[in-house]
Structures are given as structure tokens and as C-alpha cells.
Write a protein that holds these residues in place. Sequence first.
Motif, short mmCIF file in Angstrom:
data_model
loop_
_atom_site.label_atom_id
_atom_site.label_comp_id
_atom_site.label_asym_id
_atom_site.label_seq_id
_atom_site.Cartn_x
_atom_site.Cartn_y
_atom_site.Cartn_z
N LYS A 51 0.87 -1.18 0.00
CA LYS A 51 0.00 0.00 0.00
C LYS A 51 0.90 1.23 0.00
CE LYS A 51 -3.54 2.32 2.70
NZ LYS A 51 -4.28 2.32 3.96
N GLN A 52 0.50 2.26 -0.75
CA GLN A 52 1.26 3.50 -0.78
C GLN A 52 0.44 4.62 -0.17
OE1 GLN A 52 2.26 3.86 -4.98
NE2 GLN A 52 4.34 3.19 -4.53
N GLU A 53 1.12 5.48 0.61
CA GLU A 53 0.50 6.65 1.22
C GLU A 53 1.37 7.86 0.95
OE1 GLU A 53 0.28 5.69 5.36
OE2 GLU A 53 -1.25 4.15 5.07
N ARG A 54 0.74 8.95 0.58
CA ARG A 54 1.48 10.20 0.33
C ARG A 54 1.61 10.97 1.63
NH1 ARG A 54 3.53 13.04 -3.57
NH2 ARG A 54 2.71 11.81 -5.26
N GLU A 55 2.83 11.40 1.93
CA GLU A 55 3.13 12.26 3.09
C GLU A 55 3.84 13.50 2.56
OE1 GLU A 55 5.48 9.90 5.74
OE2 GLU A 55 3.83 8.55 6.23
N GLY A 56 3.08 14.49 2.16
CA GLY A 56 3.68 15.66 1.53
C GLY A 56 4.27 15.27 0.19
N LYS A 57 5.59 15.44 0.04
CA LYS A 57 6.26 15.09 -1.21
C LYS A 57 6.77 13.64 -1.20
CE LYS A 57 7.85 19.73 -2.30
NZ LYS A 57 9.01 20.58 -2.60
N ILE A 58 6.63 12.97 -0.09
CA ILE A 58 7.14 11.60 0.06
C ILE A 58 6.02 10.59 -0.14
CG2 ILE A 58 8.15 9.96 1.69
CD1 ILE A 58 9.54 12.35 3.01
N ILE A 59 6.32 9.53 -0.87
CA ILE A 59 5.39 8.42 -0.98
C ILE A 59 5.95 7.28 -0.13
CG2 ILE A 59 4.33 6.72 -2.51
CD1 ILE A 59 4.52 8.78 -4.74
N ARG A 60 5.17 6.88 0.86
CA ARG A 60 5.58 5.82 1.79
C ARG A 60 4.90 4.53 1.40
NH1 ARG A 60 8.58 5.78 5.85
NH2 ARG A 60 8.65 8.03 5.93
N CYS A 61 5.67 3.45 1.37
CA CYS A 61 5.16 2.13 1.03
C CYS A 61 5.13 1.27 2.27
CB CYS A 61 6.07 1.46 0.00
SG CYS A 61 6.19 2.35 -1.55
N LYS A 62 4.07 0.46 2.39
CA LYS A 62 3.94 -0.44 3.53
C LYS A 62 3.45 -1.79 3.03
CE LYS A 62 2.66 3.33 6.59
NZ LYS A 62 1.66 3.86 7.52
N ALA A 63 4.03 -2.85 3.60
CA ALA A 63 3.53 -4.19 3.30
C ALA A 63 2.17 -4.34 3.96
CB ALA A 63 4.51 -5.24 3.84
N GLN A 64 1.27 -5.01 3.30
CA GLN A 64 -0.09 -5.18 3.84
C GLN A 64 -0.10 -6.19 4.98
OE1 GLN A 64 -3.00 -3.28 2.87
NE2 GLN A 64 -1.08 -2.24 2.45
N PRO A 65 -0.66 -5.79 6.13
CA PRO A 65 -0.63 -6.64 7.31
C PRO A 65 -1.54 -7.87 7.24
CG PRO A 65 -1.93 -4.69 7.74
CD PRO A 65 -1.29 -4.51 6.38
N ASP A 66 -2.47 -7.91 6.32
CA ASP A 66 -3.39 -9.04 6.25
C ASP A 66 -2.79 -10.25 5.54
OD1 ASP A 66 -3.37 -7.77 3.81
OD2 ASP A 66 -5.50 -7.99 3.45
N MET A 67 -1.54 -10.19 5.23
CA MET A 67 -0.84 -11.28 4.57
C MET A 67 0.06 -12.02 5.58
SD MET A 67 -1.95 -10.79 1.47
CE MET A 67 -0.91 -11.62 0.33
N THR A 68 -0.42 -12.23 6.80
CA THR A 68 0.38 -12.73 7.90
C THR A 68 1.12 -14.03 7.57
OG1 THR A 68 -1.11 -11.69 9.46
CG2 THR A 68 0.36 -13.37 10.34
N ASP A 69 0.44 -15.01 7.03
CA ASP A 69 1.09 -16.29 6.75
C ASP A 69 2.22 -16.14 5.73
OD1 ASP A 69 -0.52 -17.62 8.54
OD2 ASP A 69 -1.97 -18.24 7.02
N LEU A 70 1.95 -15.39 4.66
CA LEU A 70 2.99 -15.15 3.66
C LEU A 70 4.15 -14.37 4.27
CD1 LEU A 70 4.09 -15.17 0.75
CD2 LEU A 70 2.75 -13.09 0.34
N ASN A 71 3.83 -13.34 5.04
CA ASN A 71 4.88 -12.53 5.66
C ASN A 71 5.76 -13.37 6.57
OD1 ASN A 71 3.61 -10.45 4.36
ND2 ASN A 71 2.72 -9.55 6.19
N ASN A 72 5.16 -14.19 7.41
CA ASN A 72 5.94 -15.04 8.32
C ASN A 72 6.81 -16.01 7.55
OD1 ASN A 72 4.94 -13.81 10.62
ND2 ASN A 72 3.32 -15.31 10.91
N PHE A 73 6.27 -16.58 6.47
CA PHE A 73 7.05 -17.50 5.64
C PHE A 73 8.26 -16.80 5.04
CE2 PHE A 73 7.96 -19.10 1.35
CZ PHE A 73 8.39 -20.37 1.68
N LEU A 74 8.05 -15.61 4.47
CA LEU A 74 9.14 -14.89 3.82
C LEU A 74 10.21 -14.43 4.82
CD1 LEU A 74 7.15 -12.81 1.21
CD2 LEU A 74 8.60 -14.79 0.79
N LEU A 75 9.79 -14.12 6.03
CA LEU A 75 10.74 -13.68 7.05
C LEU A 75 11.36 -14.84 7.82
CD1 LEU A 75 8.95 -10.49 8.37
CD2 LEU A 75 11.00 -10.61 6.96
#
Length: 86
Positions: A51-75
Motif C-alpha cells: 500500500k502507498q500513502e502520500r506524506e507531503g512530497k514523500i510516498i511511503r510504502c507499507k507491506a499489507q498486514p493481512d498477509m500474515t502467513d505469507l509474511n511469516n514465511f518470507l521472514l
Amino acid sequence: LGHPIRLLVYKKLLAAGENGASVGSLQKSFQVTGSTFNHHLAHLVASGLVKQEREGKIIRCKAQPDMTDLNNFLLGYTGKSRSNAA
């Protein structure tokens, strides 16, 4: 995640946690052109993994938290939560 760069970007965002990371700081981590990096990032956003969020001139990217199983596997987590990491 069909490309090594996408996988690495996603893992980097997972490691960044809730605050995510700016597009600029992410791009500096990879030795690819801006257009190539944006192409891969766009695929992650379109797939719903990032997911991307704009903070002024900066675009911040965040991994989606609802992907818990995939995230745990990858980490490399073996338990159901990050607190159970081996």
C-alpha cells in the motif's frame, strides 16, 4: 513476487514494519533505474501486497498486514506470530 527484485522489495518492507519505507529510500537499495524500480513497485501495489500513502512530497510504502502467513514465511518465522520467531 514473480521477480527477484519484487521479492526483495517486499521483504525490505516487511522488515521496515508498520512505518514502511519511502520510495526513494527503497530505490537506493537496488541498482536499477528509477523506471525499472517503479515498474516492479507498481506490480506489488496492483497485487495488493503493498500500500502507498502520500506524506507531503514523500510516498511511503507499507507491506499489507493481512498477509500474515505469507509474511511469516518470507521472514522465516516458524510460529504463528513474530514473537515466536526462531
